[in-house]
Motif scaffolding. Structure first.
Motif, short mmCIF file in Angstrom:
data_model
loop_
_atom_site.label_atom_id
_atom_site.label_comp_id
_atom_site.label_asym_id
_atom_site.label_seq_id
_atom_site.Cartn_x
_atom_site.Cartn_y
_atom_site.Cartn_z
N GLY A 1 -18.11 18.86 4.87
CA GLY A 1 -18.53 19.23 3.52
C GLY A 1 -18.32 20.71 3.27
O GLY A 1 -18.59 21.53 4.14
N GLY A 2 -17.82 21.06 2.08
CA GLY A 2 -17.62 22.46 1.73
C GLY A 2 -16.21 22.96 1.98
O GLY A 2 -15.78 23.92 1.37
N HIS A 3 -15.46 22.29 2.88
CA HIS A 3 -14.07 22.69 3.15
C HIS A 3 -13.12 21.87 2.29
O HIS A 3 -13.34 20.69 2.08
CB HIS A 3 -13.70 22.45 4.61
N HIS A 4 -12.04 22.50 1.86
CA HIS A 4 -10.99 21.73 1.21
C HIS A 4 -10.19 20.99 2.29
O HIS A 4 -9.85 21.58 3.31
CB HIS A 4 -10.06 22.62 0.38
N ILE A 5 -9.93 19.72 2.06
CA ILE A 5 -9.28 18.90 3.09
C ILE A 5 -8.06 18.18 2.54
O ILE A 5 -8.09 17.67 1.42
CB ILE A 5 -10.28 17.86 3.64
N VAL A 6 -6.99 18.16 3.35
CA VAL A 6 -5.84 17.30 3.05
C VAL A 6 -6.03 16.01 3.86
O VAL A 6 -6.08 16.05 5.09
CB VAL A 6 -4.51 17.96 3.45
N ALA A 7 -6.18 14.88 3.18
CA ALA A 7 -6.28 13.60 3.89
C ALA A 7 -4.86 13.06 4.05
O ALA A 7 -4.14 12.86 3.08
CB ALA A 7 -7.14 12.63 3.10
N LEU A 8 -4.46 12.90 5.31
CA LEU A 8 -3.08 12.54 5.63
C LEU A 8 -3.04 11.08 6.05
O LEU A 8 -3.61 10.72 7.07
CB LEU A 8 -2.61 13.45 6.77
N CYS A 9 -2.37 10.26 5.28
CA CYS A 9 -2.31 8.82 5.58
C CYS A 9 -1.12 8.54 6.49
O CYS A 9 0.01 8.95 6.18
CB CYS A 9 -2.17 8.04 4.28
N VAL A 10 -1.36 7.86 7.60
CA VAL A 10 -0.27 7.48 8.49
C VAL A 10 0.22 6.10 8.04
O VAL A 10 -0.42 5.09 8.29
CB VAL A 10 -0.72 7.46 9.96
N LEU A 11 1.35 6.10 7.35
CA LEU A 11 1.89 4.86 6.79
C LEU A 11 2.54 4.02 7.89
O LEU A 11 2.96 4.58 8.89
CB LEU A 11 2.94 5.20 5.73
N LYS A 12 2.64 2.67 7.76
CA LYS A 12 2.12 1.93 6.64
C LYS A 12 0.73 1.39 6.94
O LYS A 12 -0.05 1.14 6.04
CB LYS A 12 3.05 0.73 6.36
N GLY A 13 0.46 1.20 8.25
CA GLY A 13 -0.76 0.49 8.64
C GLY A 13 -2.04 1.13 8.16
O GLY A 13 -3.06 0.47 8.03
N GLY A 14 -2.02 2.44 7.90
CA GLY A 14 -3.25 3.13 7.54
C GLY A 14 -3.64 3.03 6.08
O GLY A 14 -4.70 3.49 5.70
N TYR A 15 -2.80 2.41 5.23
CA TYR A 15 -3.03 2.57 3.79
C TYR A 15 -4.30 1.92 3.27
O TYR A 15 -4.96 2.46 2.38
CB TYR A 15 -1.79 2.12 2.97
N VAL B 1 -16.64 17.29 -0.53
CA VAL B 1 -15.39 17.67 0.13
C VAL B 1 -14.26 17.60 -0.90
O VAL B 1 -13.86 16.51 -1.29
CB VAL B 1 -15.04 16.68 1.27
N PRO B 2 -13.71 18.76 -1.34
CA PRO B 2 -12.54 18.69 -2.23
C PRO B 2 -11.36 18.10 -1.46
O PRO B 2 -11.04 18.55 -0.37
CB PRO B 2 -12.27 20.15 -2.60
N LEU B 3 -10.74 17.07 -2.03
CA LEU B 3 -9.72 16.31 -1.30
C LEU B 3 -8.38 16.34 -2.02
O LEU B 3 -8.32 16.16 -3.22
CB LEU B 3 -10.13 14.84 -1.25
N THR B 4 -7.31 16.53 -1.26
CA THR B 4 -5.98 16.19 -1.78
C THR B 4 -5.37 15.22 -0.77
O THR B 4 -5.82 15.17 0.38
CB THR B 4 -5.07 17.42 -1.94
#
Ligand code: IMP
Ligand code: MG
Length: 193
Positions: free
Chosen positions: A55-69, A90-93
């Motif tokens: 919480g409080g940190h800006h985070i890039v959520a990285l999806c490992v395709l395809k199984g993770g979607y 959590v600010p998310l991109t």
């Protein structure tokens, strides 16, 4: 140390007939191992743990395709709900494995088996000098082939079985199945490429 639910080697799971599975997979599956509702409930709690820690940190959520979607979409929905309703947010991109300079990265993976995929990804990502990298995997397989790698967050530890459903595939099939199930031997031949 990550907390998780351990599914034992003698887990019987659930009769297929008790749940709704697509007609076209009825002959291919032995048992339901993790029903969709349980996946969602555990994912909701993982989202809470992640927001608590990051919480409080800006985070890039990285999806490992395809199984993770599927896991990625559901986990982010729960994080979004918490962001709207909690003191900490959590600010998310989002991104889908394209390497560039990242600040804080949360890698979202479906299953860790030997751990080699994740170790390779982490070493590639380290070249981008991210400030912080955390890994969340819905499943981790209990297998002698493991390199010993463990993610920061994990939903379930599962026996050394080949599992399908909830975006986990066998030769691209079974991603359109909600529950995580064991594939039977006949289906392994039927869908072999
Ligand atoms: P690792 O590099 O051995 O950890 O393998 C991880 C990748 O193998 C996962 O991202 C999946 O794509 C695939 N995988 C491993 N076990 C299973 C399984 O039981 N069902 C479906 N895919 C699996
Ligand atoms: Mg994967």
């Amino acid at each position: 140390m990550a907390t998780y639910h351990q599914i034992p080697d003698d887990e019987k799971g659930y009769e297929l007939d008790l749940f709704c599975v697509p007609k076209h997979y009825e002959e291919d599956l032995d048992r339901v191992i993790i029903p969709h509702g349980l996946i969602m409930d555990r994912t909701e709690r993982l989202a809470r743990d992640i927001v608590r820690d990051m919480g409080g940190h800006h985070i890039v959520a990285l999806c490992v395709l395809k199984g993770g979607y599927k896991f990625f979409a559901d986990l982010l929905d729960y994080i979004k709900a918490l962001n709207q309703n909690c003191d900490k947010s959590v600010p998310l991109t989002v991104d889908f494995i394209r390497l560039k300079s990242y600040c804080n990265v949360l890698i979202v993976e479906d299953i860790v088996e030997t751990g080699r995929t994740m170790e390779t990804l982490l070493s590639l990502l380290s070249e981008c000098n991210p400030k912080m990298v955390k890994v969340v995997s819905l499943l981790v397989k209990r297998t002698p082939r493991s390199s010993g790698y463990r993610p920061d967050y994990m939903g379930f530890e599962v026996p050394d079985w080949f599992l399908v459903g909830y975006a986990l595939d066998y030769n691209e099939y079974f991603r359109d199945l909600s529950h995580i199930c064991i594939l039977n031997e006949k289906a392994k031949v039927k869908y072999k490429v």
